[in-house]
Design an enzyme around this catalytic site. Structure first.
Site, PDB file in Angstrom:
ATOM      1  N   GLN A 188       2.465 -18.199 -17.395  1.00  0.00           N
ATOM      2  CA  GLN A 188       1.142 -17.879 -18.209  1.00  0.00           C
ATOM      3  C   GLN A 188      -0.356 -18.203 -17.306  1.00  0.00           C
ATOM      4  O   GLN A 188      -1.431 -18.753 -17.941  1.00  0.00           O
ATOM      5  CB  GLN A 188       1.928 -18.846 -19.422  1.00  0.00           C
ATOM      6  CG  GLN A 188       2.824 -18.563 -19.719  1.00  0.00           C
ATOM      7  CD  GLN A 188       3.609 -19.644 -21.034  1.00  0.00           C
ATOM      8  OE1 GLN A 188       4.843 -19.952 -20.964  1.00  0.00           O
ATOM      9  NE2 GLN A 188       2.406 -20.153 -21.812  1.00  0.00           N
ATOM     10  N   ARG A 202       5.598 -24.297 -28.495  1.00  0.00           N
ATOM     11  CA  ARG A 202       4.484 -24.223 -29.174  1.00  0.00           C
ATOM     12  C   ARG A 202       4.171 -25.423 -29.377  1.00  0.00           C
ATOM     13  O   ARG A 202       3.633 -25.644 -30.774  1.00  0.00           O
ATOM     14  CB  ARG A 202       5.137 -22.852 -30.553  1.00  0.00           C
ATOM     15  CG  ARG A 202       5.043 -21.408 -30.328  1.00  0.00           C
ATOM     16  CD  ARG A 202       5.115 -20.653 -31.189  1.00  0.00           C
ATOM     17  NE  ARG A 202       4.177 -19.464 -31.464  1.00  0.00           N
ATOM     18  CZ  ARG A 202       4.100 -18.300 -31.781  1.00  0.00           C
ATOM     19  NH1 ARG A 202       5.458 -18.639 -31.952  1.00  0.00           N
ATOM     20  NH2 ARG A 202       3.526 -17.967 -32.240  1.00  0.00           N
ATOM     21  N   CYS A 203       4.185 -26.588 -28.592  1.00  0.00           N
ATOM     22  CA  CYS A 203       3.971 -28.113 -29.202  1.00  0.00           C
ATOM     23  C   CYS A 203       2.700 -29.015 -29.219  1.00  0.00           C
ATOM     24  O   CYS A 203       2.015 -29.352 -29.353  1.00  0.00           O
ATOM     25  CB  CYS A 203       4.853 -28.917 -27.793  1.00  0.00           C
ATOM     26  SG  CYS A 203       4.570 -29.035 -26.826  1.00  0.00           S
ATOM     27  N   GLU A 243      -0.038 -22.150 -32.609  1.00  0.00           N
ATOM     28  CA  GLU A 243       1.130 -22.873 -32.489  1.00  0.00           C
ATOM     29  C   GLU A 243       0.806 -24.066 -33.447  1.00  0.00           C
ATOM     30  O   GLU A 243       1.946 -24.601 -33.587  1.00  0.00           O
ATOM     31  CB  GLU A 243       1.114 -24.171 -30.952  1.00  0.00           C
ATOM     32  CG  GLU A 243       1.387 -23.267 -29.846  1.00  0.00           C
ATOM     33  CD  GLU A 243       1.111 -23.965 -28.140  1.00  0.00           C
ATOM     34  OE1 GLU A 243       1.182 -23.929 -27.859  1.00  0.00           O
ATOM     35  OE2 GLU A 243      -0.964 -24.628 -28.736  1.00  0.00           O
TER      36      GLU A 243
END
Ligand SMILES: Cc1cc2nc3c(=O)[nH]c(=O)nc-3n(C[C@H](O)[C@H](O)[C@H](O)COP(=O)(O)OP(=O)(O)OC[C@H]3O[C@@H](n4cnc5c(N)ncnc54)[C@H](O)[C@@H]3O)c2cc1C
Ligand code: FES
Ligand code: FES
Lengths: 792, 290, 157
Positions: free
Chosen positions: A224, A374-375, A744
């Site tokens: 990413q 997705r924090c 997120e």
């Protein structure tokens, strides 16, 4: 000319053309001539001394070419690698393994099948050591030291070494303690937020190709953040003669990321080393057990939280103490100055005058990680804590949880709002979102239904979560990853016929950047989005950027796109003035053209201007029409929302069923409402999953539970609730286009709404809290404990 | 995940298949492969020879004959699911097949494989216990009939000989007021049972339970026939008290172990709940409900 | 370890090959035939990324040997579009935003086609059940359901 399709259009996705035809380019699809395969021997034990590694039998397996061990890598001094938290992590071990499934050796073979046979034939003699699984035990004075050969202890006296990694705190402790002493009401709860795995459907992998003649390394990998990864590679392999301009990292199509593909895993490094050692291109692809067993995890926070308030429901103070289980090294992908991520957003949507939060990082015999799923850099943990406690307090002062929240919300007129733990919230209208959610779900009716059901002995609950996100890291004054400031970038070029190529430092994993970034530029230049090609992920061609995670692409790279487009427009204006023979001040912009003020017929379209930029530009001006922007955001953005969930509980089995779930999200201006909705649907599902299903746990020997999709329970279409979504729009005042980011939010906000609903359903029997995942045995045990379990 | 090497045979007849099995003590039958191939990929099984019986004709059928529902061992879950006969007359079987695995796995996995695999977590074994089914094994000497109660000898162990193939499953056709139901708690679609209960009842005059079979899934090393529960219900009117008592006895018959699916206490209680629900639904169906 | 000559019709093309008995169908498709649209997500028949049709039946090709497909017709995502025209399910996924990262998409589409073949006019719950052997981590399934509904309507026209 196609429609412009700037902001606000539900433009169909550009990338779909290849995906729906099975023509995506994922890393395992790649074949390079002469390519060989790497497969890894992994430890069955959570902690052991490696007495010997015998490769003889493996080398006899047809097709097996070589076996690499820590000793092999040590010759090149790449047996350890740095983590983003400035520690070291083993690539391959020399002496001990420190978690189950840790890499022990690499087998190279001519095929995947031969490599797997080779792995099965490598004989490793382990001497089991007692693992430290519980982070609280790890902190006890007589706890065994995890990874005693850790490089960071080289110069530290033995008595100063421990499994405690760091202490971090924010806020005014004294003032907060005082507020607690003076409080009329307090509530306190222990929460555990378990380990999770990002579990993108595509696992991680790479193809490493070393060309010894050119001195060129090409690395196709599931990442990413290709640019940062390349820099790290250049820094740690400089002694081997690798040089940054000769390292090309290509991140092809990614089959999901969710933070799990930010990290550098040992497999990548072994593949690179193997390519250098053998001279052949090397492919390494994880299987699912390797992915679940060793990839960076999310969460694993043990939290004790307290709220202080007045009897009338006014909140006065928040105090949080957390123990963070980091596994055997701290490898969390945080910005360096934020070892606990942005956990100090834990004051949430409420106006607190006093707060104090502290976190202690601890080593245990588990794989490293900390920031995935997705924090938003630990915002999920923060939201879970404050929203859980808010509910407790509401119940304590006997207020409806919705009314309680509204009473304590930061009010619209307080923005920009300075939080007591150091953030400046950009914009918000929290009550607006909650009101809409309550309307959509029919809140008052549900409360009536709940009361009636309770009479009949049926347990139904309604749960709210009014969360505040913090995304778009981040401003260079406080955000960097190993020193690299967290800007992001866009290079934009307009071709003579008015078509555009724009390259970004980010990397989409399904978010649809090829579609939405074109819309950002289309909005600014009035060039149809269909004429704008977006590229990312190749370090040889894309501008430097920090990558896509923590919902930062839209707020940071998206802003860079808008700013680059504006620079292009500035130059275009000069060319238009030249073409129309007027001065720049006489020109006005309307999407797609400059015209002379007061005479709209006298105009030049952006396409005409683009052509002129190569054919008829003013004297003294350079040809071409392009611009670069490296955007350093002035602040983070603060998306928010209110979620309401309705659950029914089966008293005979402990099953929780989410009957309804309304999600109102405010992420500022929406580039592409269709894609935003899609992000929210996916995010909600990744909020639902840990609330009820997913968890990675370890037994007392450090054996992992949840190492395949049989036991790591991704929800299917059947369990997943039928999401109902709503929208409010509060633009970000500092983002050039008012955007905030949304990837997120839903995962951050959803789990605790479900927990609050379950506790709400069980409050009257005396239940005050449930940790996630709220599985049937856990819920049933609570029913049983409070005398409410049925056996029918 | 790559399976180890093996030899592959795809005989066209049962005789051939049996002969190959007889010659190779480490040969294994490949039916739907949905359990076996997974074990091989995890290298928990490494048969020297795979005997693929998918190419043998005539092993997949569902028909009623001589008072039995006869099902060929190679009948797929998806075929059971879409069979009108099963849906209308064998609701317990229909319930069971519906909660096994997912639609794609079910296109391959077979009833025979589900029983022969003898995984205590598999769903059909308990159902066959409740039905009092008979299993037909074909070996070098021809067919032999094994009452289902004698079939499961241990976890992943059956009374089939190495050179025997399970070829048919026979379920007594219901007569009079019969009904059955399967109740399963699973964590999600495709999951094995935390616990599950199969119940089949036949009601006599005045709603008295004439025959009853109760089987338990995944609460012991083998599927469990809850005999005491059956006996307690037999001859009684199926009222709340009688059902509760049977449910209690079924839960006492369970021998669960604690694991991440739940504690012993939870699983026992769950068996009670599920037995209660299964019997109630079965009785309702026997009385003509759905 | 035995070697077998197999003949499989893949998307209408006859393919012959000598394969090791243990070669999984998914690897045969991806690596021997270079049809990389069929993916691997879990290895244990849980995710459905590897879904293909074998003689019209949707199966998980990671839990099926290539030799088992000898003589069969296999269909993969690459065979969906005919003469450049998208299959209605492909259109549906694009129109309804039924995909994000795209990794589950080929398997999802194949499973959906098999579902529609059996049940041309499914309810929402039937669709959800029909695709429950296929995991998607990105979409939350809502838009996949809509994509299947879109295709169902289109195919009935
Ligand atoms: C994702 C997933 C979820 C699942 N969920 C469930 C579930 O919820 N409940 C459940 O009950 N099952 C479940 N299963 C198991 C599935 O139904 C299996 O397919 C079944 O248990 C075995 O059937 P099979 O035809 O695939 O047998 P195979 O895998 O081919 O064989 C299994 C074993 O039985 C032997 N065998 C097979 N057929 C015969 C025969 N005719 N005679 C003698 N021996 C034979 C084989 O040699 C082998 O040892 C699941 C499987 C998967 C992959
Ligand atoms: S890879 Fe085949 S089901 Fe997941
Ligand atoms: S679109 Fe990414 S897994 Fe489904």
């Amino acid at each position: 000319m196609p429609e412009i399709q700037g902001l606000g259009h539900s433009r169909k996705r550009v990338e779909d053309a290849r995906f729906i035809r099975g023509r995506g380019n994922y890393v395992d699809d790649l074949k390079v001539p002469g390519m060989i395969y790497l497969d890894l021997v992994r430890s069955p034990l959570a902690r052991a001394k490696i007495k010997s590694i015998n490769s003889e039998k493996a080398l006899e397996v047809p097709g097996v070419l070589a076996v690499l061990t820590g000793e092999t890598l040590k010759e090149y001094d790449v047996h350890n690698m740095p983590t983003l938290m400035n520690e070291h992590q083993m690539v391959l071990p020399l002496d001990t393994v420190e978690y189950q499934f840790q890499e022990v050796a690499g087998v190279l073979a001519t095929s995947r099948y031969a490599a797997a046979d080779g792995v099965a034939a490598v004989e490793v003699d382990y001497e089991p050591l007692e693992p430290v699984v519980d982070p609280f035990k790890a902190l006890e004075p007589d706890a065994p030291l995890i990874w005693p050969d850790r490089p960071k202890w080289a110069d530290v006296p033995e008595e100063e070494r421990s499994n405690h990694i760091w202490h971090w705190e924010k806020g005014d402790k004294e003032a907060t303690d005082k507020a607690f002493e003076e409080a009329e009401v307090t509530v306190k709860e222990n929460l555990y937020i378990p380990r999770l795995s990002a579990a993108a459907i595509e696992t991680c992998g790479c193809v490493a190709k070393w060309d010894a003649v050119e001195g060129q390394l090409t690395l196709w990998m599931t990442t990413q953040a290709p640019h940062a990864i390349r820099t790290v590679f250049a820094l740690v392999t400089a002694h081997l003669g690798l040089s940054e301009e000769k390292i090309r990292v290509i991140s092809p199509d990614l089959g999901g990321g969710f933070g799990g593909k930010v990290y550098v895993y040992p497999g990548y490094v072994i593949a690179v080393a193997a390519s250098i050692v053998t001279g052949s291109p090397v492919k390494w692809i994880e299987d699912r057990t390797e992915n679940l067993g060793t990839n960076a995890f999310g969460r694993d926070y043990h939290i004790t939280a307290e709220l202080a308030g007045k009897k009338d429901g006014t909140l006065t103070a928040l105090r949080i103490k957390t123990t963070a289980d980091h596994g055997y090294v701290d490898a969390a992908a945080n910005p360096l100055k934020w070892p606990a991520g942005l956990f100090n957003i834990c004051t949430g949507s409420y106006d607190f005058k006093n707060a104090f939060v502290e976190v202690d990082g601890v080593y245990t015999n588990k794989p490293p990680g900390g920031i995935v799923y997705r924090c938003s850099f630990r915002v999920t943990e923060a939201v879970h804590t404050i929203e859980r406690l808010a509910d407790l307090m509401a119940h304590e002062v006997q207020m409806d949880p919705a009314e309680f929240r509204k009473k304590n919300f930061i009010k619209p007129e307080q923005f920009p709002y300075q939080s007591v733990l150091g953030w400046e919230y950009d914009s918000g209208n929290y009550a607006g979102a909650l009101d809409l959610a309550m309307d959509m779900i029919g809140y008052d009716e549900l409360r009536k239904e709940q009361a009636e059901k309770r009479e009949r002995g049926e347990f139904m609950g309604i749960g709210i979560s009014s969360f505040t996100e913090i995304v778009g890291a981040g401003p260079s004054h406080s955000f960097d990853i190993i020193g690299l400031k967290m800007f992001d970038s866009c290079e934009l070029r307009v071709h003579p016929t008015g078509k555009v190529i724009a390259r970004f430092g980010t990397k989409s994993q399904g978010q649809g950047h090829e579609t939405t970034f074109a819309q950002i530029i289309a909005e600014e230049l009035g060039i149809p989005a269909d004429h704008i090609k977006i590229e990312e992920g190749d370090t040889d061609t894309a501008p430097y950027g920090l990558g896509t995670y923590a919902s930062r692409s839209t707020p940071v790279a998206g802003a860079a796109g808008a700013m680059a487009a504006r620079k292009v427009r500035d130059k275009a204006k000069k060319i238009a003035a030249h073409l129309l023979e007027v001065s720049e001040e006489d020109l006005e912009w309307e999407q797609g053209k400059f015209f002379v003020k007061g005479s709209p017929d006298q105009a030049k379209t952006i396409q005409e201007i683009a052509f002129a930029a190569y054919t008829d530009y003013p004297q003294g001006m350079e040809a071409g029409l392009e611009a670069v922007s490296y955007y350093d955001p002035p602040n983070l953005t603060y998306p928010f929302g209110s979620y309401i969930c309705v659950v029914d509980i089966d008293r005979g089995t402990g099953e929780v069923k989410v009957r309804r779930f309304v999600a109102v999200d405010d992420c500022g201006i929406r580039i592409n409402p269709m894609i935003v909705e899609g992000q929210i649907h996916g995010g909600l599902t990744m909020g639902f999953a840990p609330a009820l299903l997913e968890e990675i746990s370890y037994d007392e020997n450090g054996n992992m539970y949840g190492s395949s999709f049989q036991d790591y329970l991704l929800p299917t279409s059947v369990e997943t609730p039928k999401w109902e979504t709503g929208t409010t729009v509060t633009p970000s005042p500092h983002h050039p286009q008012g955007l905030k980011g949304v990837g997120e939010s839903a995962t951050v906000g959803a789990p605790v709404a479900i927990v609050n609903a379950v506790v709400d359903a069980l409050w009257h029997i005396g239940v005050r809290h449930v940790d996630i995942p709220m599985t049937p045995p856990k819920v049933w045990a609570l029913l049983k404990e409070h005398g409410a379990a049925l056996e029918q | 995940m790559i399976p180890p090497s093996f030899d592959y045979e795809a005989p066209a007849s049962l005789e051939e298949a049996i002969a190959i099995l007889g010659k190779n003590p480490e040969a294994k039958i490949l039916a739907g492969g949905q359990s076996l191939i997974a074990l091989m990929k995890l290298r928990l099984a490494s048969p020297a020879v795979l005997v693929d019986i998918n190419r043998i004709e005539g092993l997949g059928y569902i028909k009623e004959e001589d008072g039995w529902l006869r099902i060929g061992a190679m009948t797929r879950e998806s075929d059971l699911d879409t069979s009108d006969l099963v849906r209308e007359k064998y609701p317990l079987l229909a319930d069971t097949t519906r909660v096994i695995a997912d639609p794609l796995v079910r296109n391959l996995s077979t009833l025979g494989g589900n029983l022969a695999h003898a995984d205590p977590a598999n769903d059909h074994p308990a159902t066959m216990l409740a039905y009092g089914a008979e299993l037909v094994a074909t070996g070098p000497k021809g067919e032999r009939i094994i009452p289902v109660g004698d079939f499961f000898t241990g976890p992943f162990e059956t009374s089939l000989a190495q050179d025997e193939i399970l070829t048919e499953i026979r379920i007594p056709s219901p007569n009079g007021s019969s009904g059955g139901a399967y109740q399963k708690l699973e964590r999600k679609v495709g999951d094995f049972a935390t616990a599950a209960v199969a119940a089949q009842v036949k009601l006599g005059e005045k709603g008295v339970v004439e025959q009853v079979g109760i089987g338990l899934t995944n609460v012991g090393l083998t599927p469990i026939k809850a005999t005491a529960a059956e006996e307690s219900l037999q001859g009684k009117e199926a009222n709340e008290a009688a059902i509760s008592e049977a449910a209690q006895l079924a839960s006492e018959a369970a021998e669960p172990e604690a694991d991440p699916r739940g504690s012993v206490e939870f699983k026992r209680a769950l068996v009670k709940t599920l037995t209660h629900r299964a019997i109630k639904t079965a009785v309702g169906r026997a009385q003509g409900g759905k | 370890m035995s070697n077998h000559h197999i003949r499989v019709t893949v998307n209408g093309d006859v393919q012959e090959a000598d394969v090791d008995a243990r070669l999984l169908l998914v690897h045969f498709i991806r690596e021997d035939l270079n049809l990389t649209g069929t993916h691997i997500g879990c290895d244990t028949s849980h995710c459905g990324a590897c879904t293909v049709l074998v003689n019209g039946t949707a199966i998980k090709s990671c839990t099926y040997f290539a030799v088992q497909a000898d003589g069969a017709e296999v269909s993969t995502v690459e065979g969906l579009a005919q003469n450049g025209d998208l299959h209605p399910i492909q259109e549906g996924f694009r129109e309804m935003h039924g995909l994000q990262c795209g990794f589950c998409t080929p398997g999802m589409m194949i499973a959906s086609i098999a579902l529609l073949e059996q049940n041309p006019n499914p309810t929402e719950d039937e669709i959800r059940w029909g695709i429950s052997g296929n995991l998607c981590r990105c979409t939350g399934y809502i838009n996949i359901v809509k994509a299947v509904q879109y295709a169902a309507e289109k195919m009935q026209e």
